[in-house]
Design a protein around this motif. Structure first.
Motif, PDB file in Angstrom:
ATOM      1  N   PHE A 183      18.694  -6.504 -10.403  1.00 43.66           N
ATOM      2  CA  PHE A 183      19.897  -5.819  -9.958  1.00 43.66           C
ATOM      3  C   PHE A 183      20.278  -6.134  -8.521  1.00 43.66           C
ATOM      4  O   PHE A 183      21.283  -5.666  -8.026  1.00 43.66           O
ATOM      5  N   LEU A 184      19.476  -6.915  -7.820  1.00 44.45           N
ATOM      6  CA  LEU A 184      19.789  -7.283  -6.439  1.00 44.45           C
ATOM      7  C   LEU A 184      19.612  -8.791  -6.298  1.00 44.45           C
ATOM      8  O   LEU A 184      18.998  -9.425  -7.151  1.00 44.45           O
ATOM      9  N   PRO A 185      20.142  -9.371  -5.241  1.00 45.42           N
ATOM     10  CA  PRO A 185      19.919 -10.808  -5.027  1.00 45.42           C
ATOM     11  C   PRO A 185      18.419 -11.102  -5.004  1.00 45.42           C
ATOM     12  O   PRO A 185      17.632 -10.308  -4.494  1.00 45.42           O
ATOM     13  N   SER A 186      18.038 -12.230  -5.560  1.00 48.59           N
ATOM     14  CA  SER A 186      16.611 -12.477  -5.777  1.00 48.59           C
ATOM     15  C   SER A 186      15.830 -12.606  -4.469  1.00 48.59           C
ATOM     16  O   SER A 186      14.622 -12.406  -4.448  1.00 48.59           O
ATOM     17  N   THR A 187      16.525 -12.931  -3.385  1.00 47.97           N
ATOM     18  CA  THR A 187      15.807 -13.017  -2.104  1.00 47.97           C
ATOM     19  C   THR A 187      15.320 -11.648  -1.647  1.00 47.97           C
ATOM     20  O   THR A 187      14.466 -11.544  -0.792  1.00 47.97           O
ATOM     21  N   PHE A 188      15.865 -10.581  -2.223  1.00 50.61           N
ATOM     22  CA  PHE A 188      15.443  -9.226  -1.844  1.00 50.61           C
ATOM     23  C   PHE A 188      14.165  -8.792  -2.538  1.00 50.61           C
ATOM     24  O   PHE A 188      13.572  -7.793  -2.170  1.00 50.61           O
ATOM     25  N   ARG A 189      13.783  -9.576  -3.558  1.00 52.01           N
ATOM     26  CA  ARG A 189      12.754  -9.087  -4.468  1.00 52.01           C
ATOM     27  C   ARG A 189      11.479  -8.649  -3.756  1.00 52.01           C
ATOM     28  O   ARG A 189      11.078  -7.492  -3.818  1.00 52.01           O
ATOM     29  N   ASP A 190      10.856  -9.566  -3.047  1.00 46.93           N
ATOM     30  CA  ASP A 190       9.563  -9.234  -2.436  1.00 46.93           C
ATOM     31  C   ASP A 190       9.704  -8.189  -1.344  1.00 46.93           C
ATOM     32  O   ASP A 190       8.852  -7.310  -1.199  1.00 46.93           O
ATOM     33  N   LEU A 191      10.800  -8.286  -0.581  1.00 48.29           N
ATOM     34  CA  LEU A 191      11.026  -7.298   0.485  1.00 48.29           C
ATOM     35  C   LEU A 191      11.030  -5.889  -0.091  1.00 48.29           C
ATOM     36  O   LEU A 191      10.321  -4.988   0.362  1.00 48.29           O
ATOM     37  N   PHE A 192      11.835  -5.704  -1.146  1.00 53.75           N
ATOM     38  CA  PHE A 192      11.942  -4.386  -1.744  1.00 53.75           C
ATOM     39  C   PHE A 192      10.647  -3.971  -2.418  1.00 53.75           C
ATOM     40  O   PHE A 192      10.175  -2.852  -2.246  1.00 53.75           O
ATOM     41  N   ALA A 193      10.098  -4.913  -3.168  1.00 57.06           N
ATOM     42  CA  ALA A 193       8.884  -4.581  -3.921  1.00 57.06           C
ATOM     43  C   ALA A 193       7.806  -4.092  -2.970  1.00 57.06           C
ATOM     44  O   ALA A 193       7.193  -3.037  -3.177  1.00 57.06           O
ATOM     45  N   PHE A 194       7.606  -4.838  -1.895  1.00 62.18           N
ATOM     46  CA  PHE A 194       6.509  -4.464  -1.010  1.00 62.18           C
ATOM     47  C   PHE A 194       6.838  -3.229  -0.184  1.00 62.18           C
ATOM     48  O   PHE A 194       5.950  -2.460   0.177  1.00 62.18           O
ATOM     49  N   SER A 195       8.126  -3.019   0.129  1.00 63.27           N
ATOM     50  CA  SER A 195       8.485  -1.801   0.853  1.00 63.27           C
ATOM     51  C   SER A 195       8.176  -0.577  -0.002  1.00 63.27           C
ATOM     52  O   SER A 195       7.671   0.440   0.499  1.00 63.27           O
ATOM     53  N   ILE A 196       8.467  -0.696  -1.297  1.00 63.42           N
ATOM     54  CA  ILE A 196       8.183   0.443  -2.173  1.00 63.42           C
ATOM     55  C   ILE A 196       6.680   0.697  -2.245  1.00 63.42           C
ATOM     56  O   ILE A 196       6.221   1.840  -2.161  1.00 63.42           O
ATOM     57  N   LEU A 197       5.913  -0.379  -2.334  1.00 66.89           N
ATOM     58  CA  LEU A 197       4.459  -0.213  -2.383  1.00 66.89           C
ATOM     59  C   LEU A 197       3.935   0.401  -1.085  1.00 66.89           C
ATOM     60  O   LEU A 197       3.047   1.265  -1.095  1.00 66.89           O
ATOM     61  N   LEU A 198       4.526  -0.040   0.022  1.00 68.93           N
ATOM     62  CA  LEU A 198       4.142   0.537   1.316  1.00 68.93           C
ATOM     63  C   LEU A 198       4.368   2.043   1.329  1.00 68.93           C
ATOM     64  O   LEU A 198       3.534   2.812   1.805  1.00 68.93           O
ATOM     65  N   LEU A 199       5.524   2.423   0.785  1.00 69.10           N
ATOM     66  CA  LEU A 199       5.847   3.848   0.721  1.00 69.10           C
ATOM     67  C   LEU A 199       4.803   4.622  -0.087  1.00 69.10           C
ATOM     68  O   LEU A 199       4.375   5.704   0.308  1.00 69.10           O
ATOM     69  N   ILE A 200       4.415   4.024  -1.220  1.00 65.60           N
ATOM     70  CA  ILE A 200       3.408   4.694  -2.060  1.00 65.60           C
ATOM     71  C   ILE A 200       2.104   4.849  -1.287  1.00 65.60           C
ATOM     72  O   ILE A 200       1.484   5.918  -1.270  1.00 65.60           O
ATOM     73  N   LEU A 201       1.704   3.783  -0.604  1.00 63.64           N
ATOM     74  CA  LEU A 201       0.453   3.850   0.157  1.00 63.64           C
ATOM     75  C   LEU A 201       0.555   4.825   1.317  1.00 63.64           C
ATOM     76  O   LEU A 201      -0.424   5.444   1.725  1.00 63.64           O
ATOM     77  N   TRP A 202       1.780   4.945   1.834  1.00 60.19           N
ATOM     78  CA  TRP A 202       1.993   5.859   2.957  1.00 60.19           C
ATOM     79  C   TRP A 202       1.787   7.302   2.500  1.00 60.19           C
ATOM     80  O   TRP A 202       1.197   8.121   3.180  1.00 60.19           O
ATOM     81  N   LYS A 203       2.272   7.568   1.259  1.00 60.63           N
ATOM     82  CA  LYS A 203       2.082   8.897   0.693  1.00 60.63           C
ATOM     83  C   LYS A 203       0.641   9.105   0.232  1.00 60.63           C
ATOM     84  O   LYS A 203       0.081  10.165   0.383  1.00 60.63           O
ATOM     85  N   ARG A 204       0.083   8.070  -0.387  1.00 62.03           N
ATOM     86  CA  ARG A 204      -1.287   8.169  -0.901  1.00 62.03           C
ATOM     87  C   ARG A 204      -2.098   6.978  -0.416  1.00 62.03           C
ATOM     88  O   ARG A 204      -2.207   5.973  -1.116  1.00 62.03           O
ATOM     89  N   PRO A 205      -2.697   7.099   0.736  1.00 55.40           N
ATOM     90  CA  PRO A 205      -3.387   5.946   1.341  1.00 55.40           C
ATOM     91  C   PRO A 205      -4.480   5.358   0.464  1.00 55.40           C
ATOM     92  O   PRO A 205      -4.794   4.190   0.577  1.00 55.40           O
TER      93      PRO A 205
END
Ligand SMILES: Nc1ncnc2c1ncn2[C@@H]1O[C@H](COP(=O)(O)OP(=O)(O)OP(=O)(O)O)[C@@H](O)[C@H]1O
Ligand SMILES: [Mg+2]
Lengths: 254, 324
Positions: free
Chosen positions: B290-312
């Motif tokens: 749903f987004l330009p493919s260059t965004f893929r890893d940026l978004f994916a890893f930002s979301i994972l970072l968020l999860i780790l931030w909530k649950r280290p």
């Protein structure tokens, strides 16, 4: 002291376990400076001494456990049933020489249930006779039976100690080394534990026990050795050692 | 969700309302396949970490080695100068051969690289650095031996496409997803029910006491590496069947991502590796869809970072105690 050491070495022919002039240490620091002692089949032998004397180091060296937790033997000899243990791996000390250790601080597998701990300890055995051993252990420690399905890190300190001893019995070893089995036990339970050990000994188990409560240990033991900073400074039967005023003063708190 | 899509596609105006939903489900299927690869690799990371507290950074490259092994083995089985087997037979034989040989590579690595360090009682950091270097050796050894030319796995399977209410599912995708599921349940069974699994959990808790039960520590560790590497080998083979172009660096990025998946799931917990793998794939594929493919890893890893931030300690992770 020299004479006692020489006396011992004469008896070593028939001993179940004999330790001769053992030097062992951690890295460059030597913890055991040439100790010699022996344990006969069916005996209860106790090692006593103040903190840091080298009691735990001696037991870990006997079991051939690996550094860094355990000392490396630099010279001397450890024999069991006449054979040298120096090049034997620890699991083979259990498997072939039927000797195991209940380590200081229990070291039970807290993420396993009581039952799993006991089953795991039967690793070297055939399935058939573990059932009988389980009944035997649950007979000795009924509390363990009640908590069989419980994760073992949720047991109380005393119950964990019972599990540690039960687990050692489950290996079906004929020699058990115990490092402070009464640690953390209420006085009543402490006497219970020693009574249990005595009973096990009566049924043929050879026991080497390290104990802070030296008076209790000497009462139960056939013989005792007194360690001081890596050397054996006295040995004798339990009563003998308790009668010697200098030992009472130095190690038994008067 | 599948039955819902059935309802959507049956009515008379499928183009207007059904398409986004179908597209979404199509992406879900892709995410399941992609997640299977991550999960199969992440399981190996988590097993070794759970038992030894060692991050085996060479593990992604073991996956690559698995893919190459499947290439060589299947090419050999199919070659006319060799046994010239039928494709079905070649496939059936390549699977166990790849698993066994790859686990052999993993065990060899443990034997020659990690065990001597463990014996000397050095700090884990050095073992982790060693693992990183082993991975580089595998990558570059491969490059030196086989050159930069890319290999293509021979066709081992006739592709079938099943259309299920507008969603395309290939037989290979189904095989990949089912394999991942099967491996997970088998592994779960081994770890929770078998005696060697019990010993693995025991090592995770207290390595010191294990030999006192008469259990050879080395054997338990070798078994752990065997399991982890064998699963990675299977993953490598399925990956090579799905994307049949192999190169020496294929394990590096995928391996890193699978490692992150394992951490997000809660490293040391096999459910975590599984869930983390699928989660990462899901996020990646949805972002890419749903987004330009260059965004893929940026978004994916930002979301994972968020999860780790909530649950280290990750989704299934508990602080230190209950690994594996
Ligand atoms: N893992 C280790 N690494 C380095 N030195 C050690 C280690 N364990 C023990 N030591 C040293 O070896 C000596 C003997 O220790 P040991 O644990 O055998 O004493 P102990 O008689 O069991 O004492 P305690 O009654 O306090 O248990 C001590 O000086 C201690 O500092
Ligand atoms: Mg001690």
């Amino acid at each position: 002291m020299d004479t006692t050491v020489r006396d011992l070495s004469q008896k070593q022919g028939s001993a179940l376990i004999s330790v001769e002039n053992l030097h062992a240490g951690y890295g460059k620091i030597e913890a055991l400076h040439g100790i010699s002692f022996h344990v006969e089949q069916g005996e209860i032998v106790t090692l006593i001494g103040s903190n840091g004397a080298g009691k735990s180091s001696t037991l870990k060296a006997l079991m051939r456990l690996a550094p860094p937790e355990s000392p490396t033997v630099t010279s001397g000899e450890i024999r069991c049933k006449g054979q040298s243990l120096l090049n034997v791996e620890p699991h083979n000390v259990v498997d072939r020489f039927k000797m195991t250790l209940v380590p200081e601080g229990r070291h039970i597998f807290g993420n396993l249930t009581v039952m799993e701990n006991l089953h795991l300890a039967a690793w070297t055995r055939k399935n058939e006779d573990t059932r009988k051993s389980l009944d035997h252990i649950f007979g000795l420690f009924p509390r363990l039976a009640e908590r069989a399905r419980q994760r073992s890190d949720t047991l109380s300190g005393g119950e964990q100690q019972m599990l540690a001893v039960g687990r050692a019995l489950m290996t079906n070893c004929s020699v058990i080394l115990l490092d402070e089995p009464s640690m953390g036990l209420a006085p009543v339970l402490m006497y219970d534990m020693f009574r249990t050990l005595k009973r096990l000994n009566d049924s043929g188990l050879t026991i080497v026990v390290v104990e802070q409560n030296a008076r209790l240990a000497l009462e139960v033991a056939d013989r005792g050795y007194v360690l001081d900073t890596g050397e054996i400074v006295a040995e004798g039967s339990g009563e003998e050692l308790m009668r010697r005023p200098e030992i009472m003063e130095a190690y038994l708190g008067g | 969700m599948l039955s819902l899509s059935g309802l959507w596609s049956l009515p008379c105006n499928p183009t207007a309302s059904a398409q986004p939903m179908e597209q979404f489900i199509q992406q879900c299927v892709n995410a399941l396949q992609w997640g299977s690869f991550y999960a199969l690799i992440a399981l190996g990371y988590t097993l070794v970490y759970g038992v030894l507290r060692l991050i085996n950074f060479a593990h992604g490259d073991i996956f690559m080695v698995g893919a190459y092994i499947s290439f060589f083995v299947s090419t050999f089985f199919l070659s006319s100068s060799g046994p010239a087997l039928s494709r079905d037979l070649a496939l059936a034989l390549t699977i166990p051969c790849t698993v066994v040989l790859t686990s052999g590579v993993g065990v060899t690595l443990e034997r020659i690289a990690y065990r001597p360090l463990r014996r000397k009682g050095v700090h884990r950091l050095y073992v982790v650095i060693t693992a990183l270097m082993c991975g580089l050796v595998l990558e570059n050894g491969n490059l030196a031996l086989l050159g930069a030319s890319r290999k293509a796995l021979p066709d081992l399977l006739d592709k079938h496409i099943y259309m299920i209410s507008g969603i395309a599912v290939t037989n290979l995708k189904l095989i990949v997803i089912c394999t991942a599921l099967l491996v997970f349940f088998a592994l779960h069974f081994i770890v929770t029910r078998s005696r060697i699994g019990m010993a693995m959990r025991a090592v995770a808790w207290d390595e010191f006491a294990l030999p006192l039960m008469g259990i050879p520590l080395d054997r338990v560790i070798v078994f752990t590496f065997m399991l982890g590497s064998g699963i990675a080998g299977l993953g490598g083979m399925l990956f090579a069947m799905s994307y049949p172009v192999l190169d020496p660096y294929m394990g590096a990025m995928t391996g890193w991502k699978a490692f992150i998946a394992a951490v997000v799931g809660g490293i040391g917990d096999i459910r975590g590796a599984f869930v983390g793998g699928f989660l990462l794939a899901f996020v990646e594929i949805m972002v890419a869809a749903f987004l330009p493919s260059t965004f893929r890893d940026l978004f994916a890893f930002s979301i994972l970072l968020l999860i780790l931030w909530k649950r280290p300690t990750g989704i299934f992770g508990m602080p230190m105690s209950t690994k594996i």
